[in-house]
Design a protein around this motif. Structure first.
Motif, mmCIF file in Angstrom:
data_model
loop_
_atom_site.group_PDB
_atom_site.id
_atom_site.type_symbol
_atom_site.label_atom_id
_atom_site.label_comp_id
_atom_site.label_asym_id
_atom_site.label_seq_id
_atom_site.Cartn_x
_atom_site.Cartn_y
_atom_site.Cartn_z
ATOM 1 N N LEU A 1 0.836 -1.206 0.000
ATOM 2 C CA LEU A 1 0.000 0.000 0.000
ATOM 3 C C LEU A 1 0.871 1.257 0.000
ATOM 4 C CD1 LEU A 1 -2.730 -1.179 2.513
ATOM 5 C CD2 LEU A 1 -2.993 -0.887 0.035
ATOM 6 N N GLU A 2 1.932 1.261 0.799
ATOM 7 C CA GLU A 2 2.832 2.415 0.808
ATOM 8 C C GLU A 2 3.461 2.621 -0.565
ATOM 9 O OE1 GLU A 2 5.539 1.597 4.012
ATOM 10 O OE2 GLU A 2 4.171 2.416 5.521
ATOM 11 N N GLU A 3 3.827 1.537 -1.240
ATOM 12 C CA GLU A 3 4.411 1.631 -2.586
ATOM 13 C C GLU A 3 3.390 2.171 -3.598
ATOM 14 O OE1 GLU A 3 7.406 1.680 -5.256
ATOM 15 O OE2 GLU A 3 7.625 1.169 -3.140
ATOM 16 N N MET A 4 2.134 1.717 -3.484
ATOM 17 C CA MET A 4 1.078 2.220 -4.364
ATOM 18 C C MET A 4 0.923 3.730 -4.176
ATOM 19 S SD MET A 4 -3.035 1.585 -4.227
ATOM 20 C CE MET A 4 -3.140 2.652 -2.802
ATOM 21 N N PHE A 5 0.882 4.177 -2.912
ATOM 22 C CA PHE A 5 0.754 5.608 -2.646
ATOM 23 C C PHE A 5 1.970 6.373 -3.170
ATOM 24 C CE2 PHE A 5 -2.098 4.244 1.009
ATOM 25 C CZ PHE A 5 -3.259 4.603 0.354
ATOM 26 N N LYS A 6 3.148 5.788 -3.034
ATOM 27 C CA LYS A 6 4.368 6.428 -3.536
ATOM 28 C C LYS A 6 4.303 6.604 -5.048
ATOM 29 C CE LYS A 6 9.375 5.989 -3.443
ATOM 30 N NZ LYS A 6 10.504 5.166 -3.020
ATOM 31 N N ASP A 7 3.790 5.583 -5.754
ATOM 32 C CA ASP A 7 3.616 5.685 -7.204
ATOM 33 C C ASP A 7 2.637 6.789 -7.580
ATOM 34 O OD1 ASP A 7 5.390 3.600 -7.547
ATOM 35 O OD2 ASP A 7 3.819 2.076 -7.850
ATOM 36 N N MET A 8 1.724 7.110 -6.668
ATOM 37 C CA MET A 8 0.741 8.166 -6.896
ATOM 38 C C MET A 8 1.228 9.510 -6.352
ATOM 39 S SD MET A 8 -2.647 5.984 -5.923
ATOM 40 C CE MET A 8 -3.855 7.063 -6.681
ATOM 41 N N LYS A 9 2.513 9.583 -5.976
ATOM 42 C CA LYS A 9 3.165 10.806 -5.478
ATOM 43 C C LYS A 9 2.711 11.198 -4.069
ATOM 44 C CE LYS A 9 5.225 11.352 -9.439
ATOM 45 N NZ LYS A 9 6.060 10.251 -9.760
ATOM 46 N N TYR A 10 2.240 10.224 -3.280
ATOM 47 C CA TYR A 10 1.921 10.448 -1.868
ATOM 48 C C TYR A 10 2.989 9.744 -1.044
ATOM 49 C CZ TYR A 10 -2.753 11.987 -3.250
ATOM 50 O OH TYR A 10 -3.804 12.657 -3.812
ATOM 51 N N GLU A 11 3.848 10.519 -0.394
ATOM 52 C CA GLU A 11 4.888 9.962 0.464
ATOM 53 C C GLU A 11 4.286 9.774 1.853
ATOM 54 O OE1 GLU A 11 7.907 8.985 -0.451
ATOM 55 O OE2 GLU A 11 7.602 9.643 -2.523
ATOM 56 N N VAL A 12 3.974 8.517 2.207
ATOM 57 C CA VAL A 12 3.285 8.226 3.459
ATOM 58 C C VAL A 12 3.907 7.026 4.157
ATOM 59 C CG1 VAL A 12 1.064 9.160 2.696
ATOM 60 C CG2 VAL A 12 1.588 6.762 2.291
ATOM 61 N N THR A 13 3.547 6.895 5.420
ATOM 62 C CA THR A 13 3.884 5.711 6.202
ATOM 63 C C THR A 13 2.650 5.322 7.005
ATOM 64 O OG1 THR A 13 5.468 4.769 7.757
ATOM 65 C CG2 THR A 13 4.795 7.031 8.163
ATOM 66 N N ALA A 14 2.505 4.030 7.290
ATOM 67 C CA ALA A 14 1.327 3.537 8.009
ATOM 68 C C ALA A 14 1.319 4.065 9.441
ATOM 69 C CB ALA A 14 1.317 2.012 8.003
ATOM 70 N N ASP A 15 0.140 4.380 9.924
ATOM 71 C CA ASP A 15 -0.053 4.817 11.299
ATOM 72 C C ASP A 15 -0.004 3.580 12.197
ATOM 73 O OD1 ASP A 15 -0.908 5.817 13.733
ATOM 74 O OD2 ASP A 15 -2.578 6.941 12.894
ATOM 75 N N ARG A 16 0.816 3.608 13.226
ATOM 76 C CA ARG A 16 0.956 2.439 14.103
ATOM 77 C C ARG A 16 -0.333 2.120 14.858
ATOM 78 N NH1 ARG A 16 6.711 1.384 16.294
ATOM 79 N NH2 ARG A 16 7.936 2.191 14.581
ATOM 80 N N GLY A 17 -1.121 3.105 15.185
ATOM 81 C CA GLY A 17 -2.352 2.890 15.941
ATOM 82 C C GLY A 17 -3.546 2.514 15.088
ATOM 83 N N ASP A 18 -3.447 2.714 13.780
ATOM 84 C CA ASP A 18 -4.587 2.466 12.891
ATOM 85 C C ASP A 18 -4.045 1.995 11.546
ATOM 86 O OD1 ASP A 18 -6.883 2.478 11.369
ATOM 87 O OD2 ASP A 18 -7.490 4.494 11.933
ATOM 88 N N SER A 19 -4.214 0.726 11.233
ATOM 89 C CA SER A 19 -3.624 0.154 10.016
ATOM 90 C C SER A 19 -4.282 0.648 8.731
ATOM 91 C CB SER A 19 -3.688 -1.364 10.076
ATOM 92 O OG SER A 19 -5.048 -1.791 10.123
ATOM 93 N N LEU A 20 -5.402 1.336 8.835
ATOM 94 C CA LEU A 20 -6.086 1.842 7.649
ATOM 95 C C LEU A 20 -5.783 3.319 7.394
ATOM 96 C CD1 LEU A 20 -9.564 0.158 8.119
ATOM 97 C CD2 LEU A 20 -7.663 -0.600 6.694
ATOM 98 N N ARG A 21 -4.915 3.902 8.202
ATOM 99 C CA ARG A 21 -4.574 5.319 8.070
ATOM 100 C C ARG A 21 -3.090 5.457 7.755
ATOM 101 N NH1 ARG A 21 -5.959 9.910 12.527
ATOM 102 N NH2 ARG A 21 -3.783 9.913 13.058
ATOM 103 N N PHE A 22 -2.785 6.344 6.821
ATOM 104 C CA PHE A 22 -1.408 6.585 6.404
ATOM 105 C C PHE A 22 -1.110 8.068 6.579
ATOM 106 C CE2 PHE A 22 -2.553 2.631 4.589
ATOM 107 C CZ PHE A 22 -1.382 1.895 4.501
#
Length: 101
Positions: free
Chosen positions: A35-56
Motif C-alpha cells: 500500500l505504501e508503494e502504491m501511494f508512492k507511485d501516486m506521489k503520496y509519500e506516506v507511512t502507516a499509522d501504528r495505531g490504525d492500520s487503515l490510516r497513512f
C-alpha cells in the motif's frame, strides 16, 4: 490478482475520494508495504499509522494533506469495508482505563 483500493485523501478543507490498484496473491490482502508503494507511485509519500492500520500519515513536512484513510479493499472475492459507525459505537462502550464496567 488485482485489489482495488478505495481511499480518501484528507485535506484541510476537503476530502478527495480516490482509487488505486495493487496486485496480490490469490486470497490475500495487500501488505502495508504494498500500500505504501502504491501511494508512492501516486506521489503520496506516506507511512502507516501504528495505531490504525487503515490510516497513512505523510512523511514530508509540511504536507499538502493531513492523512490518507483506506475505505475499501476489493479483490473481487471478498470485500473489506470499514464500518465507521460500528467502530464509533464500540469505542464509546469500551472502557478507556482499567476500571470495571
Amino acid at each position: 490478482m488485482e485489489c482495488i483500493v478505495k481511499f480518501d485523501v484528507i485535506h484541510d478543507h476537503e476530502v478527495k475520494a480516490l482509487r488505486g490498484l495493487v496486485f496480490v496473491e490469490d486470497g490475500k490482502a495487500p501488505t502495508t508495504e504494498q500500500l505504501e508503494e502504491m501511494f508512492k507511485d501516486m506521489k503520496y509519500e506516506v507511512t502507516a499509522d501504528r495505531g490504525d492500520s487503515l490510516r497513512f500519515m505523510p512523511t514530508q513536512s509540511p504536507a499538502p494533506f493531513q492523512h490518507i484513510r483506506i475505505k475499501e479493499l476489493d479483490t473481487g472475492d471478498k470485500k473489506f469495508t470499514e464500518d465507521r459507525d460500528l467502530k464509533g459505537i464500540l469505542s464509546n462502550l469500551l472502557p478507556t482505563s482499567n476500571r470495571p464496567i
